[in-house]
Design an enzyme around this catalytic site. Structure first.
Site, PDB file in Angstrom:
ATOM      1  N   GLY A 255      18.078  -3.872  17.435  1.00 42.76           N
ATOM      2  CA  GLY A 255      16.969  -2.934  17.336  1.00 42.76           C
ATOM      3  C   GLY A 255      16.224  -3.075  16.021  1.00 42.76           C
TER       4      GLY A 255
ATOM      5  CG  HIS B 203      -1.836 -19.398  51.549  1.00 35.06           C
ATOM      6  ND1 HIS B 203      -0.506 -19.053  51.541  1.00 35.06           N
ATOM      7  CD2 HIS B 203      -1.923 -20.599  52.191  1.00 35.06           C
ATOM      8  CE1 HIS B 203       0.192 -19.995  52.161  1.00 35.06           C
ATOM      9  NE2 HIS B 203      -0.638 -20.937  52.561  1.00 35.06           N
TER      10      HIS B 203
ATOM     11  CB  ALA C  91       2.293  -7.064  20.268  1.00 33.68           C
TER      12      ALA C  91
ATOM     13  N   GLY D 120      24.099  -7.806  20.331  1.00 33.79           N
ATOM     14  CA  GLY D 120      23.017  -7.036  20.956  1.00 33.79           C
ATOM     15  C   GLY D 120      22.381  -7.805  22.098  1.00 33.79           C
ATOM     16  CB  ALA D 121      22.952  -7.944  25.698  1.00 31.41           C
TER      17      ALA D 121
ATOM     18  N   GLY E 135       0.821  -1.210   0.000  1.00 30.70           N
ATOM     19  CA  GLY E 135       0.000   0.000   0.000  1.00 30.70           C
ATOM     20  C   GLY E 135       0.852   1.255   0.000  1.00 30.70           C
TER      21      GLY E 135
ATOM     22  CG  ASP F   5       6.812  -2.173  16.313  1.00 31.72           C
ATOM     23  OD1 ASP F   5       6.229  -2.036  17.406  1.00 31.72           O
ATOM     24  OD2 ASP F   5       7.517  -3.173  16.027  1.00 31.72           O
TER      25      ASP F   5
ATOM     26  CB  SER G 144      18.960  -9.189  18.177  1.00 32.05           C
ATOM     27  OG  SER G 144      19.993  -9.652  19.047  1.00 32.05           O
TER      28      SER G 144
HETATM   29  P1  FAD Z   1       4.087  -5.357  12.543  1.00 36.65           P
HETATM   30  O1  FAD Z   1       3.699  -6.491  13.397  1.00 36.65           O
HETATM   31  O2  FAD Z   1       5.501  -5.224  12.142  1.00 36.65           O
HETATM   32  O3  FAD Z   1       3.169  -5.450  11.257  1.00 36.65           O
HETATM   33  C1  FAD Z   1       3.275  -4.551  10.207  1.00 36.65           C
HETATM   34  C2  FAD Z   1       2.661  -5.171   8.958  1.00 36.65           C
HETATM   35  O4  FAD Z   1       2.566  -4.183   7.956  1.00 36.65           O
HETATM   36  C3  FAD Z   1       3.489  -6.295   8.358  1.00 36.65           C
HETATM   37  O5  FAD Z   1       2.673  -7.421   8.168  1.00 36.65           O
HETATM   38  C4  FAD Z   1       3.974  -5.748   7.021  1.00 36.65           C
HETATM   39  O6  FAD Z   1       4.009  -6.737   5.999  1.00 36.65           O
HETATM   40  C5  FAD Z   1       2.886  -4.754   6.711  1.00 36.65           C
HETATM   41  N1  FAD Z   1       3.318  -3.669   5.831  1.00 36.65           N
HETATM   42  C6  FAD Z   1       4.366  -2.812   6.027  1.00 36.65           C
HETATM   43  N2  FAD Z   1       4.399  -1.892   5.053  1.00 36.65           N
HETATM   44  C7  FAD Z   1       3.353  -2.169   4.230  1.00 36.65           C
HETATM   45  C8  FAD Z   1       2.848  -1.565   3.064  1.00 36.65           C
HETATM   46  N3  FAD Z   1       3.383  -0.446   2.578  1.00 36.65           N
HETATM   47  N4  FAD Z   1       1.779  -2.123   2.458  1.00 36.65           N
HETATM   48  C9  FAD Z   1       1.205  -3.245   2.960  1.00 36.65           C
HETATM   49  N5  FAD Z   1       1.632  -3.845   4.071  1.00 36.65           N
HETATM   50  C10 FAD Z   1       2.675  -3.308   4.708  1.00 36.65           C
HETATM   51  N6  FAD Z   1       6.191  -7.572  21.389  1.00 36.65           N
HETATM   52  C11 FAD Z   1       5.505  -7.883  22.503  1.00 36.65           C
HETATM   53  O7  FAD Z   1       4.691  -7.073  22.972  1.00 36.65           O
HETATM   54  N7  FAD Z   1       5.690  -9.089  23.136  1.00 36.65           N
HETATM   55  C12 FAD Z   1       6.564 -10.005  22.674  1.00 36.65           C
HETATM   56  O8  FAD Z   1       6.704 -11.077  23.268  1.00 36.65           O
HETATM   57  C13 FAD Z   1       7.306  -9.709  21.511  1.00 36.65           C
HETATM   58  N8  FAD Z   1       8.180 -10.601  21.004  1.00 36.65           N
HETATM   59  C14 FAD Z   1       8.851 -10.309  19.858  1.00 36.65           C
HETATM   60  C15 FAD Z   1       9.761 -11.244  19.369  1.00 36.65           C
HETATM   61  C16 FAD Z   1      10.466 -10.971  18.214  1.00 36.65           C
HETATM   62  C17 FAD Z   1      11.440 -11.994  17.696  1.00 36.65           C
HETATM   63  C18 FAD Z   1      10.235  -9.758  17.510  1.00 36.65           C
HETATM   64  C19 FAD Z   1      10.945  -9.471  16.229  1.00 36.65           C
HETATM   65  C20 FAD Z   1       9.335  -8.824  17.984  1.00 36.65           C
HETATM   66  C21 FAD Z   1       8.641  -9.083  19.180  1.00 36.65           C
HETATM   67  N9  FAD Z   1       7.752  -8.165  19.732  1.00 36.65           N
HETATM   68  C22 FAD Z   1       7.075  -8.458  20.885  1.00 36.65           C
HETATM   69  C23 FAD Z   1       7.496  -6.865  19.089  1.00 36.65           C
HETATM   70  C24 FAD Z   1       6.193  -6.940  18.263  1.00 36.65           C
HETATM   71  O9  FAD Z   1       6.303  -7.981  17.327  1.00 36.65           O
HETATM   72  C25 FAD Z   1       5.922  -5.628  17.590  1.00 36.65           C
HETATM   73  O10 FAD Z   1       5.890  -4.587  18.556  1.00 36.65           O
HETATM   74  C26 FAD Z   1       4.592  -5.670  16.862  1.00 36.65           C
HETATM   75  O11 FAD Z   1       4.558  -6.691  15.904  1.00 36.65           O
HETATM   76  C27 FAD Z   1       4.295  -4.338  16.202  1.00 36.65           C
HETATM   77  O12 FAD Z   1       3.061  -4.404  15.597  1.00 36.65           O
HETATM   78  P2  FAD Z   1       2.688  -3.511  14.343  1.00 36.65           P
HETATM   79  O13 FAD Z   1       1.292  -3.882  13.992  1.00 36.65           O
HETATM   80  O14 FAD Z   1       3.012  -2.100  14.621  1.00 36.65           O
HETATM   81  O15 FAD Z   1       3.690  -3.957  13.190  1.00 36.65           O
HETATM   82  P1  NAD Z   2      16.691  -3.807  21.651  1.00 34.41           P
HETATM   83  O1  NAD Z   2      16.620  -2.350  21.433  1.00 34.41           O
HETATM   84  O2  NAD Z   2      15.904  -4.429  22.720  1.00 34.41           O
HETATM   85  O3  NAD Z   2      18.213  -4.224  21.916  1.00 34.41           O
HETATM   86  C1  NAD Z   2      19.229  -3.955  20.995  1.00 34.41           C
HETATM   87  C2  NAD Z   2      20.564  -4.072  21.722  1.00 34.41           C
HETATM   88  O4  NAD Z   2      21.581  -4.069  20.767  1.00 34.41           O
HETATM   89  C3  NAD Z   2      20.813  -2.905  22.679  1.00 34.41           C
HETATM   90  O5  NAD Z   2      21.223  -3.382  23.927  1.00 34.41           O
HETATM   91  C4  NAD Z   2      21.882  -2.106  21.965  1.00 34.41           C
HETATM   92  O6  NAD Z   2      22.733  -1.412  22.846  1.00 34.41           O
HETATM   93  C5  NAD Z   2      22.624  -3.207  21.232  1.00 34.41           C
HETATM   94  N1  NAD Z   2      23.371  -2.751  20.063  1.00 34.41           N
HETATM   95  C6  NAD Z   2      22.997  -1.811  19.151  1.00 34.41           C
HETATM   96  N2  NAD Z   2      23.963  -1.690  18.211  1.00 34.41           N
HETATM   97  C7  NAD Z   2      24.941  -2.578  18.521  1.00 34.41           C
HETATM   98  C8  NAD Z   2      26.167  -2.923  17.937  1.00 34.41           C
HETATM   99  N3  NAD Z   2      26.598  -2.343  16.814  1.00 34.41           N
HETATM  100  N4  NAD Z   2      26.927  -3.869  18.522  1.00 34.41           N
HETATM  101  C9  NAD Z   2      26.513  -4.484  19.659  1.00 34.41           C
HETATM  102  N5  NAD Z   2      25.336  -4.181  20.273  1.00 34.41           N
HETATM  103  C10 NAD Z   2      24.563  -3.246  19.706  1.00 34.41           C
HETATM  104  O7  NAD Z   2      16.380  -4.437  20.217  1.00 34.41           O
HETATM  105  P2  NAD Z   2      16.005  -5.914  19.781  1.00 34.41           P
HETATM  106  O8  NAD Z   2      16.442  -6.909  20.789  1.00 34.41           O
HETATM  107  O9  NAD Z   2      16.479  -6.037  18.380  1.00 34.41           O
HETATM  108  O10 NAD Z   2      14.434  -5.878  19.786  1.00 34.41           O
HETATM  109  C11 NAD Z   2      13.735  -4.890  19.022  1.00 34.41           C
HETATM  110  C12 NAD Z   2      12.436  -4.511  19.666  1.00 34.41           C
HETATM  111  O11 NAD Z   2      11.509  -5.562  19.552  1.00 34.41           O
HETATM  112  C13 NAD Z   2      12.596  -4.237  21.156  1.00 34.41           C
HETATM  113  O12 NAD Z   2      12.840  -2.869  21.357  1.00 34.41           O
HETATM  114  C14 NAD Z   2      11.285  -4.614  21.718  1.00 34.41           C
HETATM  115  O13 NAD Z   2      10.470  -3.494  21.868  1.00 34.41           O
HETATM  116  C15 NAD Z   2      10.672  -5.553  20.687  1.00 34.41           C
HETATM  117  N6  NAD Z   2      10.608  -6.897  21.283  1.00 34.41           N
HETATM  118  C16 NAD Z   2       9.838  -7.062  22.387  1.00 34.41           C
HETATM  119  C17 NAD Z   2       9.793  -8.288  23.005  1.00 34.41           C
HETATM  120  C18 NAD Z   2       8.971  -8.449  24.228  1.00 34.41           C
HETATM  121  O14 NAD Z   2       8.119  -7.617  24.471  1.00 34.41           O
HETATM  122  N7  NAD Z   2       9.176  -9.485  25.013  1.00 34.41           N
HETATM  123  C19 NAD Z   2      10.523  -9.352  22.503  1.00 34.41           C
HETATM  124  C20 NAD Z   2      11.322  -9.142  21.394  1.00 34.41           C
HETATM  125  C21 NAD Z   2      11.342  -7.906  20.787  1.00 34.41           C
END
Ligand code: FAD
Ligand code: NAD
Length: 476
Positions: free
Chosen positions: A282, A455, A331, A191-192, A122, A323, A280
């Site tokens: 960011g 409890h 999410a 990335g930790a 889109g 995001d 990982s």
């Molecule tokens: P997204 O889920 O990224 O969805 C965006 C959608 O838009 C995608 O399907 C993409 O294809 C579509 N899109 C983009 N541009 C276009 C376009 N121009 N036209 C049509 N479609 C398009 N968050 C939590 O709260 N709890 C967790 O446990 C958690 N675990 C995670 C684990 C991992 C490994 C990762 C990577 C992320 C995790 N997150 C978690 C973060 C979470 O996934 C995101 O915050 C969340 O998905 C954001 O939702 P969103 O709807 O903004 O975007």
């Molecule tokens: P993050 O921001 O959590 O962590 C990235 C880490 O990488 C940071 O500690 C940063 O200092 C480090 N970093 C950045 N550049 C670097 C470099 N050049 N060398 C070494 N370290 C470096 O990002 P992420 O782990 O990629 O996750 C992305 C986002 O997805 C998170 O911000 C989080 O909001 C979302 N997420 C959420 C969940 C959850 O809610 N449980 C789970 C997974 C992901």
């Protein structure tokens, strides 16, 4: 014929699909544009969260925890098991099954709520009076649709580091890291942060030797310091995760089916050789090729769409959620923004309480918090009292055989309003809900202290932490 909608949502991740459902519930003629395709080329709804994020990562997390518990935890219950082994293909198939069930569920919900799914990419094409014209691009097909309002929910993708190309075989972002074809003997993680720790722990439990290289000198800076210190002790101590802070990555190459990372640490140049590497570091908002420049939509210098507290952009009737806008990439934060926007469009007075968004890191033990950390309160000069109580003396936690961690409650020193709650424990993701409710209702620590908690249950630790704010914990 030109299709016209009250609302077009771009993106069907948790922010977009939930926003679309709420809009349809409120009587808006709604469409959602989604371009996602699975690895076998099928169109799919659900975005990052369902396809390659929250859901598959938690499926693997559970499988790996079950495996580790069978290997190490059952013996303490007097149960012996032999011949335990992992069938990785079956584990991954279980994860994929959960993902298809969930994404199929959204297709069902779209049909039920009469939401039109427009398959393709889109982008804004033009403004037509007070309406917006959007293009849906699918290969060489381009369909044009019109919308009275637009909700941008395009999400984010993994940030990649310059000079470190992701092939999702040896060097992986979240997509490859959820589908390794075998268990790497050695795994490097750059990335930790949340993903590095969650996925690093999954593969560690399944048998990988994991080394995490973090650029910053601090560990989990966003969490309360006492929680990050406790987590550091557990992860690097008894769990053997090798986390190296202040690591400066210089070069990454693939040599003889190994990934070799050259980095600077402790004043020396070091090498890490591993079977696989997860990057990982960011995530980056998805605003490329969205037609932002065509309609003059404001995007900041990091690529995030600029919005106010109600997710309004600089353009009339154009909103952005999830995001792709400021705030935590979570999410549930996106979902609530989607609901808010749908309700604002029909004239309701909706809002999101950004101060009460729970954070959870799904490591083992889990880390969860809501509100402010102690270090933030200190730096703001807010007077506070602390109540902290360990799980180690909670009967239910001991029964579980997992009594690590604590609940820490921070309350205003004068008003007693709860300002933050921080938990480290296996069930922290569930326990934090009580604190979120309390903060939404602006409860005091005394409110929690006076509530009856079942409890034996882990929730008694929250109760005791609240009592401890007033120095009257009963079981310590
Ligand atoms: P997204 O889920 O990224 O969805 C965006 C959608 O838009 C995608 O399907 C993409 O294809 C579509 N899109 C983009 N541009 C276009 C376009 N121009 N036209 C049509 N479609 C398009 N968050 C939590 O709260 N709890 C967790 O446990 C958690 N675990 C995670 C684990 C991992 C490994 C990762 C990577 C992320 C995790 N997150 C978690 C973060 C979470 O996934 C995101 O915050 C969340 O998905 C954001 O939702 P969103 O709807 O903004 O975007
Ligand atoms: P993050 O921001 O959590 O962590 C990235 C880490 O990488 C940071 O500690 C940063 O200092 C480090 N970093 C950045 N550049 C670097 C470099 N050049 N060398 C070494 N370290 C470096 O990002 P992420 O782990 O990629 O996750 C992305 C986002 O997805 C998170 O911000 C989080 O909001 C979302 N997420 C959420 C969940 C959850 O809610 N449980 C789970 C997974 C992901």
């Amino acid at each position: 014929m030109l299709q016209k909608f009250d609302l077009v949502v771009i993106g069907s991740g948790p922010a977009g699909y939930i926003g679309a459902i709420r809009a349809a519930q409120l009587g808006l003629k709604t469409a959602c544009i989604e371009e996602w395709k699975t690895s076998d080329g099928k169109n799919a709804l659900g975005g990052t969260c369902l396809n390659v994020g929250c859901i598959p990562s938690k499926a693997l997390l559970e499988s790996s925890e079950q495996y580790e518990h069978t290997l190490k935890g059952l013996a303490t219950h007097g149960i012996s098991v032999s011949g335990t082994k992992v069938d990785l293909a079956k584990m991954l198939a279980r994860k994929d099954g959960i993902v298809s069930k969930m994404t199929g569920g959204i297709e069902y919900l779209f049909r039920k709520n009469k939401i039109t799914w427009l398959k393709g990419h889109g982008r804004f094409a033009a403004k037509n009076g007070s309406a917006w014209t959007l293009q849906v691009i699918n290969g060489s097909d381009v369909e044009t649709v019109e919308a009275k309002a637009v909700m941008i929910a395009t999400g984010s993708t993994a940030r990649h580091l310059p000079g470190i190309p992701i092939d999702n075989e040896y060097i992986c972002d979240n997509i490859g890291a959820l589908s390794f074809s075998d268990i790497p003997r050695s795994l490097g993680v750059i990335g930790a942060g949340v993903i590095g720790l969650e996925l690093g722990s999954v593969w560690r439990r399944l048998g990988s030797k994991v080394t995490v290289l973090e650029a910053l000198p601090t560990f989990l800076a966003a969490a309360d310091e006492s929680v990050s210190q406790e987590a550091w002790k557990i992860f690097t101590g008894e769990q053997g995760l090798d986390i190296q802070l202040s690591a400066n990555i210089r070069k990454v190459v693939i040599e003889k089916k190994k990934v070799v990372v050259e980095y600077q640490h402790d004043g020396a140049v070091k090498m890490l050789e591993c079977d696989r590497l997860i990057v990982s570091v960011g995530r980056t908002p998805n605003t490329d090729n969205l037609g932002t420049e065509v309609v003059g939509l404001k995007v900041d210098n990091r690529g995030f769409i600029e919005v106010d507290d109600h997710c309004r952009t600089n353009l009339p009737n154009v909103f952005a959620v999830g995001d792709v806008v400021r705030g935590p990439m979570l999410a549930h934060k996106g979902e609530e923004e989607g609901v808010m926007v749908a309700e604002l469009i029909v004239g309701q007075k909706s809002h999101v309480e950004y101060n009460a968004i729970p954070w959870v890191i799904y490591t083992s033990p889990e880390i969860a918090w809501v509100g402010k950390t102690e270090q933030t309160l200190k730096s703001e000069g807010t007077p506070y009292r602390i109540g902290q109580f360990p799980f180690a003396i909670n009967g239910r936690a001991l029964g579980h055989g997992d009594a690590k961690g604590f609940v820490k409650m921070l309350a205003h020193a004068r008003t007693d309003e709860i300002l933050g709650v921080h938990i480290i424990n296996t069930h922290a993701s569930e326990l934090i809900a009580e604190a979120v409710v309390a903060m939404e209702f602006r409860a005091s620590s005394e409110d929690i202290a006076r509530i009856v908690h079942a409890h034996p249950s882990l929730s008694e630790v929250m109760h005791e932490a609240a009592l401890a704010v007033d120095k009257r914990a009963l079981n310590m």
